[in-house]
Design a protein around this motif. Structure first.
Motif, mmCIF file in Angstrom:
data_model
loop_
_atom_site.group_PDB
_atom_site.id
_atom_site.type_symbol
_atom_site.label_atom_id
_atom_site.label_comp_id
_atom_site.label_asym_id
_atom_site.label_seq_id
_atom_site.Cartn_x
_atom_site.Cartn_y
_atom_site.Cartn_z
ATOM 1 N N ALA A 98 25.833 11.908 30.764
ATOM 2 C CA ALA A 98 27.004 12.035 29.890
ATOM 3 C C ALA A 98 28.155 11.263 30.520
ATOM 4 O O ALA A 98 28.387 11.353 31.733
ATOM 5 N N SER A 99 28.868 10.511 29.699
ATOM 6 C CA SER A 99 29.954 9.660 30.200
ATOM 7 C C SER A 99 31.222 9.925 29.401
ATOM 8 O O SER A 99 31.203 9.910 28.164
ATOM 9 N N ALA A 100 32.315 10.166 30.122
ATOM 10 C CA ALA A 100 33.630 10.284 29.482
ATOM 11 C C ALA A 100 34.220 8.885 29.355
ATOM 12 O O ALA A 100 34.204 8.109 30.307
ATOM 13 N N THR A 101 34.721 8.540 28.169
ATOM 14 C CA THR A 101 35.230 7.198 27.924
ATOM 15 C C THR A 101 36.664 7.260 27.399
ATOM 16 O O THR A 101 37.019 8.157 26.639
ATOM 17 N N ASP A 102 37.463 6.302 27.816
ATOM 18 C CA ASP A 102 38.873 6.253 27.419
ATOM 19 C C ASP A 102 38.992 5.636 26.033
ATOM 20 O O ASP A 102 38.545 4.512 25.794
ATOM 21 N N LEU A 103 39.610 6.364 25.105
ATOM 22 C CA LEU A 103 39.760 5.884 23.733
ATOM 23 C C LEU A 103 41.174 5.389 23.414
ATOM 24 O O LEU A 103 41.456 5.009 22.276
ATOM 25 N N ARG A 104 42.061 5.387 24.402
ATOM 26 C CA ARG A 104 43.437 4.974 24.135
ATOM 27 C C ARG A 104 43.539 3.575 23.521
ATOM 28 O O ARG A 104 44.328 3.358 22.600
ATOM 29 N N PRO A 105 42.767 2.601 24.008
ATOM 30 C CA PRO A 105 42.920 1.248 23.440
ATOM 31 C C PRO A 105 42.270 1.098 22.067
ATOM 32 O O PRO A 105 42.428 0.061 21.427
ATOM 33 N N ARG A 106 41.541 2.115 21.589
ATOM 34 C CA ARG A 106 40.720 1.952 20.391
ATOM 35 C C ARG A 106 41.326 2.580 19.140
ATOM 36 O O ARG A 106 40.682 2.646 18.107
ATOM 37 N N VAL A 107 42.537 3.110 19.275
ATOM 38 C CA VAL A 107 43.210 3.647 18.102
ATOM 39 C C VAL A 107 44.310 2.682 17.669
ATOM 40 O O VAL A 107 44.659 1.753 18.395
ATOM 41 N N GLU A 108 44.828 2.874 16.469
ATOM 42 C CA GLU A 108 45.849 1.984 15.919
ATOM 43 C C GLU A 108 47.103 2.772 15.560
ATOM 44 O O GLU A 108 47.044 3.646 14.686
ATOM 45 N N GLN A 162 47.904 13.734 27.689
ATOM 46 C CA GLN A 162 47.149 14.165 26.522
ATOM 47 C C GLN A 162 45.671 13.839 26.731
ATOM 48 O O GLN A 162 45.303 13.028 27.575
ATOM 49 N N ILE A 163 44.823 14.494 25.955
ATOM 50 C CA ILE A 163 43.400 14.173 25.927
ATOM 51 C C ILE A 163 43.207 12.945 25.050
ATOM 52 O O ILE A 163 43.661 12.914 23.906
ATOM 53 N N ALA A 164 42.543 11.934 25.579
ATOM 54 C CA ALA A 164 42.255 10.731 24.792
ATOM 55 C C ALA A 164 40.901 10.186 25.221
ATOM 56 O O ALA A 164 40.756 9.005 25.522
ATOM 57 N N ILE A 165 39.915 11.071 25.268
ATOM 58 C CA ILE A 165 38.588 10.651 25.715
ATOM 59 C C ILE A 165 37.546 10.984 24.656
ATOM 60 O O ILE A 165 37.671 11.934 23.893
ATOM 61 N N GLY A 166 36.512 10.156 24.620
ATOM 62 C CA GLY A 166 35.317 10.447 23.855
ATOM 63 C C GLY A 166 34.186 10.758 24.817
ATOM 64 O O GLY A 166 34.310 10.561 26.031
ATOM 65 N N MET A 167 33.082 11.244 24.287
ATOM 66 C CA MET A 167 31.945 11.598 25.126
ATOM 67 C C MET A 167 30.688 10.896 24.627
ATOM 68 O O MET A 167 30.456 10.783 23.414
ATOM 69 N N LEU A 168 29.895 10.432 25.564
ATOM 70 C CA LEU A 168 28.573 9.882 25.288
ATOM 71 C C LEU A 168 27.546 10.726 26.027
ATOM 72 O O LEU A 168 27.801 11.183 27.143
ATOM 73 N N CYS A 169 26.398 10.953 25.433
ATOM 74 C CA CYS A 169 25.302 11.629 26.128
ATOM 75 C C CYS A 169 24.030 10.856 25.812
ATOM 76 O O CYS A 169 23.529 10.911 24.683
ATOM 77 N N THR A 170 23.548 10.112 26.788
ATOM 78 C CA THR A 170 22.506 9.118 26.558
ATOM 79 C C THR A 170 21.334 9.340 27.507
ATOM 80 O O THR A 170 21.536 9.482 28.712
#
Length: 444
Positions: free
Chosen positions: A265-275, A284-292
Motif C-alpha cells: 500500500a502506498s500513500a500518494t500526494d494529490l496536491r498537484p492533481r487538483v484544480e 490538511q489531508i491531501a493523500i490518496g491510497m494505492l494497494c497493489t
C-alpha cells in the motif's frame, strides 16, 4: 456542540476515512524534530501559538453535528508538556502512537518537549490526529515550528483560510461516473489472471489491542550513497527501492521461499492533481491510497524496485489513487456504533499489506542549523503487517517501522526489522514498545 464552537466545514472523503480509522483504533501522527539545542518553555509556547494562528485546522476538532462528522472550531490551545529523557533513553514513540488526544476545547493535537538531561539536545514531538495532517503537511508544520522558534512570530503570518475539501477540486476527468468505470476496468484488466495475494499467516486479523512496537533505522554517508546508487542501477527511484525492501523483508518471514504475491500500500500526494493545485504548506489531508499486489521471488529481485516505481506512477496518472475513497464507499459509514462496526468489518476484510509513506528528500531551505532531523510515523492499522515511513533529510535516510504486537508477535516484528536493516545496510537506532496498563500478557 460546546458553547462558542462553530462548524468550520464538513469532512472530505479522505478526512472522513482517517477519522473513522481513528474511531476504531489510533491514527496518531507522531511528528518529531530532533534539535541540537534545548528550549525555554515560553519560546515553545509562543511558537506553538503562532503555528495555530497560521493553520485554522489546528484550531479545530471533529465532532458529530446533525449526524455527520464535521470540523468544529473550539478556540482551545494546543497543550504543551515537558517530559525529560535520561541520556541514552529512547524517544517513547510507541507510547505516543496511542496517547489519547486532549479533551475539548483543545484541538486534536499536543506538543511534547523532550530535553535530554545533561546535554544540549532535545526532541520536539507534535502528536496530531491524522484527520488534518499527512506526511507532506507534517514536514511543513515541523519546519514552520522551527522557523518561528528561531525567528519569532514574524516568521509565520496568521491566516483564517480553511483548506478546501480535496475531492471537490478534482478535474471532471477524474470525477465522472464514466471515469470511475474506466479506471476500474483498467485495474481489472491489468490484474486478470493474478492469484489472490497471500495473507501473512503470523499476522492476526481483526485484533485491536493497540500494543504498538516501533523501530527507527538510519542510513547516512557511504551507506546511503550505496543504497541510492543501487536503486538507480536498477532503473528505480529510492521510493521504489524502499517498497521492494519491505516486500522482500515480508516475504522472508514466511516458512518457505516459493514465489508469492504480496500487497504493497502506498500513500500518494494529490496536491498537484487538483484544480487549482492545493497550497503545499496547508495543514490538511491531501493523500490518496494505492494497494497493489506484486510478485515477490528470486526472479524479481533485480526488477521489483523499478516495477514498483513505474506502477505507482501509472496508477496515480490514471486516477486510481484518489479513487480509493469512492471504492471504499466512505460516505456510507455513519458515525454510529453500527456504522463504525460495519467500517471495521470492511477494513478487516481488505488485503493484508505493508503500507509505505515515502517523503523522498526533504528540502532544508529556511530551516535553522540546529534542526538535525525531521521524522513522521503513525501506528500500524488492523490490516497492515507494518506501517513504514521513509525520508531523507540533511544527508540521513530515516526509516520508521511501526507494528502492533496484538497482531504480530514481537519476535516476528524484530525479524522483519532485522531483514530491512540487512537489505538497506541501515542501523537500528532504537526500538520502543508500549502496552497500556491492564493489557493481558502476550503469553495469555
Amino acid at each position: 456542540m460546546a458553547a462558542g464552537a462553530r462548524v468550520v466545514r464538513a469532512l472530505d472523503p479522505a478526512e472522513r476515512y482517517f477519522w473513522l480509522l481513528g474511531e476504531i483504533g489510533s491514527v496518531n501522527a507522531v511528528l518529531s524534530v530532533y534539535a541540537e539545542r534545548t528550549f525555554e518553555e515560553g519560546e515553545l509556547a509562543g511558537a506553538l501559538a503562532a503555528l495555530q494562528r497560521r493553520h485554522p485546522l489546528l484550531r479545530a476538532r471533529v465532532e458529530v453535528v446533525d449526524g455527520e462528522p464535521v470540523f468544529v472550531s473550539t478556540g482551545g490551545e494546543i497543550p504543551l508538556s515537558i517530559e525529560p529523557l535520561g541520556p541514552g533513553e529512547p524517544v517513547p514513540v510507541a507510547e505516543m502512537q496511542v496517547r489519547p488526544h486532549p479533551p475539548a476545547p483543545h484541538p486534536l493535537a499536543r506538543l511534547v518537549y523532550l530535553p535530554i538531561e545533561g546535554e544540549d539536545r532535545s526532541v520536539l514531538v507534535l502528536v496530531a490526529h491524522h484527520v488534518f495532517v499527512d506526511g507532506n503537511a507534517a514536514r511543513f508544520l515541523l519546519t514552520q515550528l522551527a522557523q518561528v522558534i528561531e525567528g519569532g512570530d514574524a516568521a509565520l503570518g496568521a491566516s483564517d483560510h480553511v483548506p478546501p475539501p480535496l475531492h471537490d477540486h478534482f478535474p471532471e476527468s477524474l470525477r465522472s461516473p464514466r471515469a470511475v468505470v474506466e479506471i476500474l476496468g483498467a485495474v481489472r484488466d491489468e490484474r486478470s489472471g493474478q492469484p489472490a495475494p497471500s495473507d501473512f499467516p503470523f499476522h492476526a486479523r481483526g485484533a485491536r489491542g493497540l500494543w504498538p512496537q516501533h523501530a527507527i533505522l538510519t542510513l547516512e554517508g557511504d551507506g546511503l550513497s550505496s543504497f541510492v546508487a543501487q536503486a538507480k542501477a536498477t532503473g528505480s527511484t529510492v521510493t521504489g527501492a524502499v517498497g521492494a525492501v519491505m516486500l522482500e523483508a515480508g516475504a522472508a518471514l514466511f516458512p518457505t521461499d516459493e514465489p508469492r504475491w504480496l500487497c504493497l500500500a502506498s500513500a500518494t500526494d494529490l496536491r498537484p492533481r487538483v484544480e487549482p493545485p492545493l497550497a503545499l504548506d496547508d495543514a490538511q489531508i491531501a493523500i490518496g491510497m494505492l494497494c497493489t499486489p506484486y510478485m515477490v521471488s528470486e526472479a524479481t529481485r533485480d526488477t521489483l524496485a523499478r516495477t514498483i516505481g513505474e506502477q505507482i506512477l501509472r496508477e496515480v496518472g490514471r486516477g486510481e489513487s484518489h479513487l480509493f475513497y469512492r471504492v471504499a464507499r466512505i460516505g456510507t459509514y455513519a458515525p454510529t456504533e453500527a456504522g463504525l462496526a460495519a467500517f471495521a468489518k470492511w477494513v478487516d476484510a481488505t488485503p493484508q499489506n505493508i503500507t509505505v509513506s515515502s517523503l523522498g528528500i526533504i528540502d532544508d531551505a529556511g530551516a535553522p542549523p540546529w534542526l538535525r532531523r525531521l521524522t513522521t510515523t503513525m501506528p500500524a492499522g488492523s490490516n497492515q503487517l507494518a506501517f513504514v515511513t521513509s525520508a531523507t533529510y540533511r544527508g540521513e535516510l530515516v526509516i520508521n517501522v511501526s507494528t502492533d504486537s496484538a497482531k504480530l508477535p514481537e519476535e516476528v516484528a524484530d525479524r522483519f526489522v532485522a531483514e530491512i536493516a540487512a537489505r538497506t545496510g541501515s542501523r537500528l537506532e532504537q526500538t520502543t514498545r508500549y502496552r497500556p496498563e491492564g493489557s493481558p500478557s502476550e503469553e495469555s
